[in-house]
Design a protein around this motif. Sequence first.
Motif, PDB file in Angstrom:
ATOM      1  N   ARG A  33       0.830  -1.188   0.000  1.00 15.77           N
ATOM      2  CA  ARG A  33       0.000   0.000   0.000  1.00 15.77           C
ATOM      3  C   ARG A  33       0.870   1.246   0.000  1.00 15.77           C
ATOM      4  O   ARG A  33       2.045   1.208   0.399  1.00 15.77           O
ATOM      5  CB  ARG A  33      -0.926   0.034   1.205  1.00 15.77           C
ATOM      6  N   LEU A  34       0.304   2.348  -0.471  1.00 15.20           N
ATOM      7  CA  LEU A  34       1.009   3.629  -0.471  1.00 15.20           C
ATOM      8  C   LEU A  34       0.666   4.356   0.813  1.00 15.20           C
ATOM      9  O   LEU A  34      -0.496   4.403   1.237  1.00 15.20           O
ATOM     10  CB  LEU A  34       0.562   4.467  -1.684  1.00 15.20           C
ATOM     11  N   GLU A  35       1.671   4.940   1.451  1.00 13.73           N
ATOM     12  CA  GLU A  35       1.475   5.639   2.708  1.00 13.73           C
ATOM     13  C   GLU A  35       0.903   7.024   2.464  1.00 13.73           C
ATOM     14  O   GLU A  35       1.604   8.045   2.532  1.00 13.73           O
ATOM     15  CB  GLU A  35       2.809   5.728   3.478  1.00 13.73           C
ATOM     16  N   VAL A  36      -0.366   7.097   2.116  1.00 13.52           N
ATOM     17  CA  VAL A  36      -1.026   8.378   1.893  1.00 13.52           C
ATOM     18  C   VAL A  36      -1.544   8.932   3.212  1.00 13.52           C
ATOM     19  O   VAL A  36      -1.739   8.204   4.196  1.00 13.52           O
ATOM     20  CB  VAL A  36      -2.188   8.239   0.885  1.00 13.52           C
ATOM     21  N   THR A  37      -1.781  10.253   3.210  1.00  9.84           N
ATOM     22  CA  THR A  37      -2.373  10.897   4.381  1.00  9.84           C
ATOM     23  C   THR A  37      -3.686  11.547   3.968  1.00  9.84           C
ATOM     24  O   THR A  37      -3.856  11.911   2.787  1.00  9.84           O
ATOM     25  CB  THR A  37      -1.432  11.953   4.976  1.00  9.84           C
ATOM     26  N   PRO A  38      -4.639  11.735   4.854  1.00  7.85           N
ATOM     27  CA  PRO A  38      -5.927  12.319   4.511  1.00  7.85           C
ATOM     28  C   PRO A  38      -5.743  13.730   3.952  1.00  7.85           C
ATOM     29  O   PRO A  38      -4.887  14.473   4.403  1.00  7.85           O
ATOM     30  CB  PRO A  38      -6.691  12.337   5.840  1.00  7.85           C
TER      31      PRO A  38
END
Length: 366
Positions: free
Chosen positions: A361-366
């Motif tokens: 998974r990609l470590e995205v942030t809101p």
Amino acid sequence: MTELLGVTIGVTSDRRSGDMIATFERKGARVLHAPTMRIVPLEEDEQLLADTRDVVADPPDVVLVTTGIGLRGWVEAADAAGLAGPLLETMGRARVVARGPKATGVIRANGLREAWSAASEQTAEAVERLLAEGVQGRSIVVQLHGAADEDQVLAPLVAAGARVRGVSVYRWRPPACPEAVDRLVDLVAERALDAVTFTSAPGAVALLEVADRRGRHDELVAAFADGVVACAVGDVTAEPLRAVGIEPLIPDRWRLGALLRTLTAHLAEHPLADVATAHGRLVLRAQTAVLDGVLLDLTPGPRALLRRLVEAGGAVLSREDLLPCLPGAADVHAVEVTVGRLRAALPEPALVRTVVKRGYRLEVTP
């Protein structure tokens, strides 16, 4: 200036391409220069000189000037052949009509005076004006500018009884490097360019013809509809593109400088993807990605994998989910190898996280 960092742009023009390329590169873009046509040097154009002698020997009643740069080039070519004086004297005795303000400026710069100028910068408006004045039995010389529909636009003058002669100031020839044009078609079809610029109708037609010859016409049209930005300098240049279903980006003012500004603003505001991650802003472009202001040079496999992870928006994707991103890959081991290559290209390898027994998974942030 790095508004276009990571962007790749195809430039199809031959004439005046140097300034355009330099501007894009100063803004951080990479440029593929693939002139789809080349222009015969004016001083070597025997047909232009023959047409000039004809205009002088058989003076017209009306001269329609369609482009400022075209008139300037015509006078310069005539001057080199010792014909500038007779040509300008002939025009001075005619009723001079301009297609717009740039044509008007060059008309005046040559000591002439326009009788009327089209506010819309459209040849069709000038034709309508002449028809309203009456053209039966009148001799009209038109400085042509290479639009795909010029004959169609001028046909009403002939139908109304005028004798119309066209003078082609710029004569188009096949490209000096057809291989570069072939590559441009392939990159557009594969959505490996962010944008392509068009500054002439013949140049646009030439690219479509090459795509058709290579069997990639439908792919090229589809790519311009979704993924690759076609940018034309004005409506005349855009007409061949619109005829096959491509709706290009066009600046409000039909000028090269306006094209540069319009395309730069559009690409800066519309990347393929723009997401916040735990390690900075990630922007995807056709051939590259930019993470927290750092340009990432990604080969096709890692680039395709990163794009798929971005599309997932932080959701976990299994190796089986990611395998279709890698055409020709035999099994999920290829996914593991490509993830390793992707991490090696990232300044923050932790951006792509392994979820044990599930995938990545990609470590995205809101």
